[in-house]
Design a protein around this motif. Sequence first.
Motif, PDB file in Angstrom:
ATOM      1  N   GLY A 236       1.341   1.728   3.886  1.00  0.00           N
ATOM      2  CA  GLY A 236       0.930   2.990   2.791  1.00  0.00           C
ATOM      3  C   GLY A 236       0.082   1.830   1.718  1.00  0.00           C
ATOM      4  O   GLY A 236      -0.463   2.414   1.079  1.00  0.00           O
ATOM      5  N   LEU A 237       0.338   0.671   1.269  1.00  0.00           N
ATOM      6  CA  LEU A 237       0.545   0.000   0.576  1.00  0.00           C
ATOM      7  C   LEU A 237      -0.793  -0.961   0.441  1.00  0.00           C
ATOM      8  O   LEU A 237      -1.421  -1.220  -0.186  1.00  0.00           O
ATOM      9  CB  LEU A 237       1.455  -1.285   0.051  1.00  0.00           C
ATOM     10  CG  LEU A 237       1.152  -2.409  -1.018  1.00  0.00           C
ATOM     11  CD1 LEU A 237       1.156  -1.197  -2.089  1.00  0.00           C
ATOM     12  CD2 LEU A 237       1.427  -3.598  -0.971  1.00  0.00           C
ATOM     13  N   ALA A 238      -1.034  -1.842   1.516  1.00  0.00           N
ATOM     14  CA  ALA A 238      -2.657  -1.809   2.305  1.00  0.00           C
ATOM     15  C   ALA A 238      -3.544  -1.217   1.819  1.00  0.00           C
ATOM     16  O   ALA A 238      -5.034  -1.373   1.362  1.00  0.00           O
ATOM     17  CB  ALA A 238      -2.351  -2.583   3.852  1.00  0.00           C
ATOM     18  N   GLU A 239      -3.807   0.119   2.498  1.00  0.00           N
ATOM     19  CA  GLU A 239      -4.469   1.717   1.935  1.00  0.00           C
ATOM     20  C   GLU A 239      -4.635   1.261   1.026  1.00  0.00           C
ATOM     21  O   GLU A 239      -5.722   2.046   0.589  1.00  0.00           O
ATOM     22  CB  GLU A 239      -4.324   2.928   2.601  1.00  0.00           C
ATOM     23  CG  GLU A 239      -5.017   4.010   2.763  1.00  0.00           C
ATOM     24  CD  GLU A 239      -4.370   5.312   3.154  1.00  0.00           C
ATOM     25  OE1 GLU A 239      -5.487   5.897   3.925  1.00  0.00           O
ATOM     26  OE2 GLU A 239      -3.919   5.824   2.904  1.00  0.00           O
ATOM     27  N   THR A 240      -3.660   1.214  -0.336  1.00  0.00           N
ATOM     28  CA  THR A 240      -3.645   1.781  -1.855  1.00  0.00           C
ATOM     29  C   THR A 240      -4.213   0.978  -2.353  1.00  0.00           C
ATOM     30  O   THR A 240      -5.558   1.107  -2.835  1.00  0.00           O
ATOM     31  CB  THR A 240      -2.460   1.625  -2.455  1.00  0.00           C
ATOM     32  OG1 THR A 240      -2.467   3.214  -2.211  1.00  0.00           O
ATOM     33  CG2 THR A 240      -2.683   1.978  -3.811  1.00  0.00           C
ATOM     34  N   GLN A 241      -4.073  -0.752  -1.793  1.00  0.00           N
ATOM     35  CA  GLN A 241      -5.345  -1.227  -2.196  1.00  0.00           C
ATOM     36  C   GLN A 241      -6.603  -1.876  -1.231  1.00  0.00           C
ATOM     37  O   GLN A 241      -7.443  -2.052  -2.367  1.00  0.00           O
ATOM     38  CB  GLN A 241      -4.520  -2.732  -1.554  1.00  0.00           C
ATOM     39  CG  GLN A 241      -2.881  -3.062  -2.132  1.00  0.00           C
ATOM     40  CD  GLN A 241      -2.004  -4.182  -1.515  1.00  0.00           C
ATOM     41  OE1 GLN A 241      -2.594  -4.216  -0.545  1.00  0.00           O
ATOM     42  NE2 GLN A 241      -1.081  -5.050  -2.401  1.00  0.00           N
ATOM     43  N   HIS A 242      -6.616  -1.315  -0.670  1.00  0.00           N
ATOM     44  CA  HIS A 242      -8.020  -1.410   0.453  1.00  0.00           C
ATOM     45  C   HIS A 242      -9.415   0.221  -0.921  1.00  0.00           C
ATOM     46  O   HIS A 242     -10.273  -0.411  -0.666  1.00  0.00           O
ATOM     47  CB  HIS A 242      -7.652  -0.895   1.727  1.00  0.00           C
ATOM     48  CG  HIS A 242      -9.834  -0.738   2.275  1.00  0.00           C
ATOM     49  ND1 HIS A 242     -10.131  -1.658   2.824  1.00  0.00           N
ATOM     50  CD2 HIS A 242      -9.944   0.821   2.424  1.00  0.00           C
ATOM     51  CE1 HIS A 242     -11.776  -1.724   3.052  1.00  0.00           C
ATOM     52  NE2 HIS A 242     -11.279   0.134   3.253  1.00  0.00           N
ATOM     53  N   VAL A 243      -8.585   1.276  -0.606  1.00  0.00           N
ATOM     54  CA  VAL A 243      -8.886   2.324  -0.756  1.00  0.00           C
ATOM     55  C   VAL A 243      -8.970   2.874  -2.931  1.00  0.00           C
ATOM     56  O   VAL A 243     -10.423   2.326  -3.016  1.00  0.00           O
ATOM     57  CB  VAL A 243      -8.671   4.299  -0.428  1.00  0.00           C
ATOM     58  CG1 VAL A 243      -8.977   4.550  -1.236  1.00  0.00           C
ATOM     59  CG2 VAL A 243      -8.533   3.940   0.573  1.00  0.00           C
ATOM     60  N   PHE A 244      -8.156   2.248  -3.506  1.00  0.00           N
ATOM     61  CA  PHE A 244      -8.002   2.878  -4.853  1.00  0.00           C
ATOM     62  C   PHE A 244      -8.422   1.555  -5.522  1.00  0.00           C
ATOM     63  O   PHE A 244      -9.259   1.427  -6.602  1.00  0.00           O
ATOM     64  CB  PHE A 244      -6.609   3.234  -5.377  1.00  0.00           C
ATOM     65  CG  PHE A 244      -6.635   4.878  -4.451  1.00  0.00           C
ATOM     66  CD1 PHE A 244      -7.336   5.578  -5.282  1.00  0.00           C
ATOM     67  CD2 PHE A 244      -5.443   4.757  -3.505  1.00  0.00           C
ATOM     68  CE1 PHE A 244      -7.099   6.759  -4.259  1.00  0.00           C
ATOM     69  CE2 PHE A 244      -5.878   6.262  -3.118  1.00  0.00           C
ATOM     70  CZ  PHE A 244      -6.342   7.144  -3.501  1.00  0.00           C
TER      71      PHE A 244
END
Length: 225
Positions: free
Chosen positions: A31-39
């Motif tokens: 979830g953290l890597a997703e937030t960093q990538h997407v947002f």
Amino acid sequence: MSEHQPDLTWRDGGIPVSTRFDDPYFSLDNGLAETQHVFLAGNDLPARFVPDFHIAELGFGTGLNLLTAWMAWDEAASEGQLRFTSFEAFPMAAADMELALKAFPELERYAKRLVAAYAEDPSLATLEGVNAQMVSGDARQTLKMMDFEADAWFLDGFSPAKNPELWDGDLIKQVGIHTKPGGSAATYTAAGFVRRNLADAGFEVSRVSGFGRKRHMTRCWKVAT
């Protein structure tokens, strides 16, 4: 707040899933890597940080996106204070938020402060270190009553197929109205109707590589007039 709290199940020991929308609050992969990538990367952050940069968000959820942006702000040694305004129709109980955020030890020192402030006042009026506000209620009603223009938007509602209300054309137009010229927005979804609504709201829209198993995501920029 209790009558508006989400019904949750828990997956893999610590990932909250909304039973209302049958969708997890963050990526089952990371979830953290997703937030960093997407947002973050999707809005060219932290490179665009300036004093008192303002991020707005649809879908506060566990507070993960706030914490990720807050950590990035501190690591960038940005001047002033980050402003973060988030909208959430079904605010989570503080105990559930605390449990969910245990999945991210990197964010622990921020998460402790967030959970304590949220338990005291869900609007986050007592949270120190970041100028944050969580607005409870239907964003289709609450956003249009707000007076701000954000530098960047995190569009993080549940799946458009399961939560179409948060991707409604009229709401996305309000996102456009509440974005500075040259400001940005990013989301994990590349659904056609979402991209069309963003274009109708005054954004130049691009489909780019998504995170993990998601092939594509959307990033866009408010056309300066």
